[in-house]
Design an enzyme around this catalytic site. Sequence first.
Site, PDB file in Angstrom:
ATOM      1  N   GLU A  84       5.685  -3.362  -8.496  1.00 48.33           N
ATOM      2  CA  GLU A  84       6.101  -1.138  -7.741  1.00 48.33           C
ATOM      3  C   GLU A  84       7.288  -1.737  -9.258  1.00 48.33           C
ATOM      4  O   GLU A  84       6.827  -0.564  -9.584  1.00 48.33           O
ATOM      5  CB  GLU A  84       6.448  -1.980  -6.835  1.00 48.33           C
ATOM      6  CG  GLU A  84       5.743  -2.315  -5.107  1.00 48.33           C
ATOM      7  CD  GLU A  84       5.995  -3.702  -4.800  1.00 48.33           C
ATOM      8  OE1 GLU A  84       5.674  -3.604  -3.495  1.00 48.33           O
ATOM      9  OE2 GLU A  84       5.942  -4.664  -5.657  1.00 48.33           O
ATOM     10  N   CYS A 125       9.263  -6.931  -9.474  1.00 47.98           N
ATOM     11  CA  CYS A 125       8.173  -7.302  -9.369  1.00 47.98           C
ATOM     12  C   CYS A 125       7.527  -6.177  -9.638  1.00 47.98           C
ATOM     13  O   CYS A 125       7.440  -5.528 -10.586  1.00 47.98           O
ATOM     14  CB  CYS A 125       8.441  -6.246  -7.148  1.00 47.98           C
ATOM     15  SG  CYS A 125       9.790  -7.361  -6.825  1.00 47.98           S
TER      16      CYS A 125
END
Length: 244
Positions: free
Chosen positions: A59, A57
Amino acid sequence: MVSMKLFDSERRVIEAAERLAAALGSDPNHTVAAAAMDTAGRIHEAVNVYHFTGGPCAELVVIGVVAAAGAGPLATIAAAGDQGRGLIPPCGRCRQALLDLHPDVFVAVPTDDGPQLRPIRKLLPDTYFFPDADARRMVRFNKRYYEAIATGRKTSTVRYDDPIAPGPAIFLFEDDDAHRTLSGTVTGVERHRLDRLTAAQARLDDGTSIDQLRKGLQGHYPGLPSEAEVEVVTFTVEAPDVMP
């Protein structure tokens, strides 16, 4: 849950994530952007890498970007989706990674009232803590306390529902245009009921009365009951007589 007011610096993180997400094209492998601010005020950006084997992801990618830059712990992080999806909350895996590696980060999430910030621990309650993460801890202060803490005049703080552990920490002064930080050590944490807290226990030595402290805490933490347990945190800073 009490909403947290967004500082200008935190809004810049959200805007950076949304701006990068809006610039993403039609590539289905890169559909989410993330932005994160470190304690020096630098904003780092990254995008996700979708793959059938379980690509990371956005993040997680930005955590790697921060590490590659040699940055300290993260203060704020936000992610946004492409195609006008706007701010999006982190998935469960990202929440666990953030909690273990940046346990004091604030995460931007969408709400009916607009973007709000949540401490990462609030997004993953009752979770497993990875014992070997060895994350650098961070303690937040209002920027008006910088001089008092830097000179050693202020050596304690009273907190509610804000777990702080003894040990080395970076002291972050929120929304400070100069992004000043101090290195220090949390030397002790004591728990007391607010309605039984004494001036001595609270380490009051600046002319503030215990009644003023209680009223100030109840103003800072709306809805704080008088019987709530608060934590008195004591700390020291490195070279407290050195001013920038």
